[in-house]
Design a protein around this motif. Structure first.
Motif, PDB file in Angstrom:
ATOM      1  N   SER A 119      27.407  36.324  49.232  1.00  0.00           N
ATOM      2  CA  SER A 119      26.141  36.311  50.013  1.00  0.00           C
ATOM      3  C   SER A 119      26.213  35.301  51.740  1.00  0.00           C
ATOM      4  O   SER A 119      25.536  35.721  52.865  1.00  0.00           O
ATOM      5  CB  SER A 119      24.337  34.878  49.500  1.00  0.00           C
ATOM      6  OG  SER A 119      24.303  35.127  50.593  1.00  0.00           O
ATOM      7  N   TRP A 120      27.027  34.635  52.680  1.00  0.00           N
ATOM      8  CA  TRP A 120      27.182  34.910  53.264  1.00  0.00           C
ATOM      9  C   TRP A 120      27.807  35.781  54.203  1.00  0.00           C
ATOM     10  O   TRP A 120      27.566  36.061  55.316  1.00  0.00           O
ATOM     11  CB  TRP A 120      28.665  33.440  53.444  1.00  0.00           C
ATOM     12  CG  TRP A 120      29.004  32.610  54.343  1.00  0.00           C
ATOM     13  CD1 TRP A 120      28.279  31.731  55.065  1.00  0.00           C
ATOM     14  CD2 TRP A 120      29.371  33.119  55.796  1.00  0.00           C
ATOM     15  NE1 TRP A 120      28.459  31.812  56.266  1.00  0.00           N
ATOM     16  CE2 TRP A 120      29.712  32.276  56.835  1.00  0.00           C
ATOM     17  CE3 TRP A 120      30.626  34.337  55.615  1.00  0.00           C
ATOM     18  CZ2 TRP A 120      30.285  32.066  57.688  1.00  0.00           C
ATOM     19  CZ3 TRP A 120      31.712  34.271  56.645  1.00  0.00           C
ATOM     20  CH2 TRP A 120      31.212  33.354  57.649  1.00  0.00           C
ATOM     21  N   LEU A 121      28.850  36.194  53.646  1.00  0.00           N
ATOM     22  CA  LEU A 121      29.175  37.720  54.283  1.00  0.00           C
ATOM     23  C   LEU A 121      28.020  38.487  54.888  1.00  0.00           C
ATOM     24  O   LEU A 121      28.261  39.126  55.675  1.00  0.00           O
ATOM     25  CB  LEU A 121      30.174  38.137  53.391  1.00  0.00           C
ATOM     26  CG  LEU A 121      31.855  37.960  53.688  1.00  0.00           C
ATOM     27  CD1 LEU A 121      32.627  38.496  53.052  1.00  0.00           C
ATOM     28  CD2 LEU A 121      32.798  37.370  54.924  1.00  0.00           C
ATOM     29  N   GLN A 122      27.495  38.318  53.618  1.00  0.00           N
ATOM     30  CA  GLN A 122      25.565  39.567  53.908  1.00  0.00           C
ATOM     31  C   GLN A 122      25.799  38.888  55.434  1.00  0.00           C
ATOM     32  O   GLN A 122      24.207  39.857  55.855  1.00  0.00           O
ATOM     33  CB  GLN A 122      25.283  40.097  52.879  1.00  0.00           C
ATOM     34  CG  GLN A 122      24.120  40.994  52.641  1.00  0.00           C
ATOM     35  CD  GLN A 122      24.580  41.927  52.971  1.00  0.00           C
ATOM     36  OE1 GLN A 122      25.299  42.645  52.278  1.00  0.00           O
ATOM     37  NE2 GLN A 122      24.265  42.831  54.131  1.00  0.00           N
ATOM     38  N   LEU A 173      29.141  28.081  56.146  1.00  0.00           N
ATOM     39  CA  LEU A 173      30.342  27.624  54.780  1.00  0.00           C
ATOM     40  C   LEU A 173      30.818  26.726  54.379  1.00  0.00           C
ATOM     41  O   LEU A 173      30.679  25.871  53.752  1.00  0.00           O
ATOM     42  CB  LEU A 173      29.923  28.891  53.811  1.00  0.00           C
ATOM     43  CG  LEU A 173      30.505  29.200  53.005  1.00  0.00           C
ATOM     44  CD1 LEU A 173      29.715  28.330  51.510  1.00  0.00           C
ATOM     45  CD2 LEU A 173      30.818  30.637  52.453  1.00  0.00           C
ATOM     46  N   LEU A 174      32.128  26.903  55.217  1.00  0.00           N
ATOM     47  CA  LEU A 174      33.018  25.851  55.213  1.00  0.00           C
ATOM     48  C   LEU A 174      32.983  24.625  55.149  1.00  0.00           C
ATOM     49  O   LEU A 174      33.019  23.473  54.247  1.00  0.00           O
ATOM     50  CB  LEU A 174      34.550  26.175  56.271  1.00  0.00           C
ATOM     51  CG  LEU A 174      34.925  27.705  56.086  1.00  0.00           C
ATOM     52  CD1 LEU A 174      35.815  27.411  56.906  1.00  0.00           C
ATOM     53  CD2 LEU A 174      36.084  27.601  54.401  1.00  0.00           C
ATOM     54  N   THR A 222      20.499  31.760  51.664  1.00  0.00           N
ATOM     55  CA  THR A 222      19.556  32.914  51.639  1.00  0.00           C
ATOM     56  C   THR A 222      20.027  32.899  53.593  1.00  0.00           C
ATOM     57  O   THR A 222      19.942  32.638  54.596  1.00  0.00           O
ATOM     58  CB  THR A 222      18.178  32.604  51.952  1.00  0.00           C
ATOM     59  OG1 THR A 222      17.980  31.067  52.676  1.00  0.00           O
ATOM     60  CG2 THR A 222      18.075  31.601  50.393  1.00  0.00           C
ATOM     61  N   LYS A 223      18.993  34.351  54.263  1.00  0.00           N
ATOM     62  CA  LYS A 223      19.271  34.735  55.649  1.00  0.00           C
ATOM     63  C   LYS A 223      18.319  33.959  55.891  1.00  0.00           C
ATOM     64  O   LYS A 223      17.055  33.896  55.887  1.00  0.00           O
ATOM     65  CB  LYS A 223      19.176  36.158  55.372  1.00  0.00           C
ATOM     66  CG  LYS A 223      20.197  36.965  55.172  1.00  0.00           C
ATOM     67  CD  LYS A 223      19.511  38.792  55.248  1.00  0.00           C
ATOM     68  CE  LYS A 223      18.839  39.138  53.817  1.00  0.00           C
ATOM     69  NZ  LYS A 223      19.207  39.559  52.699  1.00  0.00           N
ATOM     70  N   VAL A 225      36.353  35.345  59.170  1.00  0.00           N
ATOM     71  CA  VAL A 225      35.052  35.830  60.073  1.00  0.00           C
ATOM     72  C   VAL A 225      34.232  34.894  60.602  1.00  0.00           C
ATOM     73  O   VAL A 225      33.689  35.382  61.620  1.00  0.00           O
ATOM     74  CB  VAL A 225      34.110  36.462  57.953  1.00  0.00           C
ATOM     75  CG1 VAL A 225      32.859  36.430  59.460  1.00  0.00           C
ATOM     76  CG2 VAL A 225      35.037  37.636  57.693  1.00  0.00           C
ATOM     77  N   SER A 226      34.379  33.172  60.355  1.00  0.00           N
ATOM     78  CA  SER A 226      33.948  32.282  61.022  1.00  0.00           C
ATOM     79  C   SER A 226      34.716  32.291  62.753  1.00  0.00           C
ATOM     80  O   SER A 226      33.674  32.300  63.848  1.00  0.00           O
ATOM     81  CB  SER A 226      34.009  31.000  60.620  1.00  0.00           C
ATOM     82  OG  SER A 226      33.023  31.209  59.294  1.00  0.00           O
TER      83      SER A 226
END
Length: 361
Positions: free
Chosen positions: A32-35, A52-53, A90-91, A163-164
């Motif tokens: 979800s986070w990557l999306q 997220l982390l 959520t986005k 990615v962060s």
């Protein structure tokens, strides 16, 4: 988002069929986070989604040391917390997006990098070698070996970390381009960071005798050897006073932290390796200062990520005329400590800025 968008991509992370419930929940959370990350890039916004982390760490699911995050040993017992976090991810649909050529150009470059990271993660999760179960002889239940669970968990957390960093670097680059395009860099000094709203001020810690001598030595060394401004040097030395009271052998047994900057984990390992390579003592003050500067310059990427080093350099440069601002920059991007301690660091830095003797570089 239209499917014709060049960044459009459905992130599908499928955990091994024999993965634990906790690992499956973590996979869903990361997916979800990557999306969200991909969707933001698709909208030409280099901002990252929620941290997220940080959220995992706040829930006791992740521990972070020396810039390296890993899942807590007991994370499998916290599936309910993981499930709740997965549902929360959520986005950001507030409609506030940057739509400029510069953002699109940077987003496209970052997308290529992130797409590769997602592909590697997907390959790791789907590798048949990572789906060979152990069979419980009594119940017949099948589950993955602990080593495989740990491997896959670390791969998921590493992907989030990478990615962060990608997104933070891109956003910093975008900000710099925006300043140039808007004329913000036409000679005006960048504004220094300030204390978070509502933060109470603090009184400087007392400094005298041997502590003051050591502070002056470090201050002089940073200016002469590394050509920092007096304000930058005071900001760093003010942090060192808060961290260790200038005791190079200061040891925090609870956190496993040592020295002027209270390095721990991999970063402490790096300090020890640095001292050994230079034939000096790990508690030598010049060795510790040189190591801090080598981290800041991105020369210790295996211990302090290159993107974080770049972020710390940029922040310190932006606060080059303010001791308090430099203290916050160093605390936030080099020490990576809790904002609650910023006020003390600022107070110490401002006090040192007015009491130490400034020398020329």
């Amino acid at each position: 988002m239209a499917a014709s968008d060049p960044h459009f991509h459905d992130v599908k992370l499928v955990p091994p069929s024999y993965a634990s419930a906790a690992l499956k929940s973590l996979t869903a959370t990361v997916q979800s986070w990557l999306q969200d990350s991909v969707d933001l890039l698709g909208n030409n916004d280099p901002n990252p989604p929620p941290k997220l982390l940080v959220q995992l760490e706040n829930k006791g699911l992740v521990t972070e040391s020396a810039g390296t995050a890993k899942m807590a040993d007991d994370y499998a017992g916290k599936k309910a917390q993981l499930d709740a976090l997965a549902a929360q991810m959520t986005k950001d649909d507030d409609g506030i997006r940057t739509s400029t050529y510069e953002a699109g150009e940077l987003a496209n470059s970052t997308w290529v990098t992130i797409k590769g990271r997602i592909g590697e993660l997907q390959a790791t999760l789907s590798d048949p070698e990572n789906n060979v179960p152990i069979v419980d002889k009594k119940t017949g239940a099948k589950y993955l070996p602990a080593a495989v669970e740990a491997k896959l968990t670390n791969a998921l957390i590493a992907a989030v970390t990478d990615v962060s960093d990608d997104l933070d670097t891109t956003y910093n680059q975008f900000q710099e381009k925006s300043k140039v395009m808007s004329g913000a860099d036409s000679g005006a000094s960048p504004s220094a960071p300030s204390l978070p709203a509502g933060t109470a001020s603090a009184s400087p810690q007392e400094i005298s005798g041997g502590q003051k001598v050591k502070a002056q030595e470090i201050y002089d060394y940073l200016i002469k050897q590394y050509h920092l401004t007096p304000a930058q040097a005071a900001g760093i030395v003010g942090n060192m006073q808060t961290e260790s009271g200038f005791d190079t052998g200061a040891w925090n047994s609870k956190e496993g932290a040592l020295g002027l900057c209270q390095w721990e984990g991999g970063r402490l390992d790096g300090l020890k390796a640095f001292a050994k390579a230079n034939g000096t003592s790990v508690t030598d003050w010049k060795t510790q200062v040189d190591y801090a500067m080598s981290e800041l310059q991105g020369k210790q990427p295996q211990y302090f990520s290159a993107s974080q080093a770049a972020k710390a350099r940029t922040a310190l440069q932006a606060s080059s005329s303010s001791a308090g601002g430099s203290a916050i920059s160093w605390a936030a991007d080099y020490e990576i400590c809790a904002p609650e301690s910023y006020a003390q660091r600022v107070a110490n830095a401002n006090n040192l800025s007015s009491t130490l003797v400034t020398t020329s570089a």
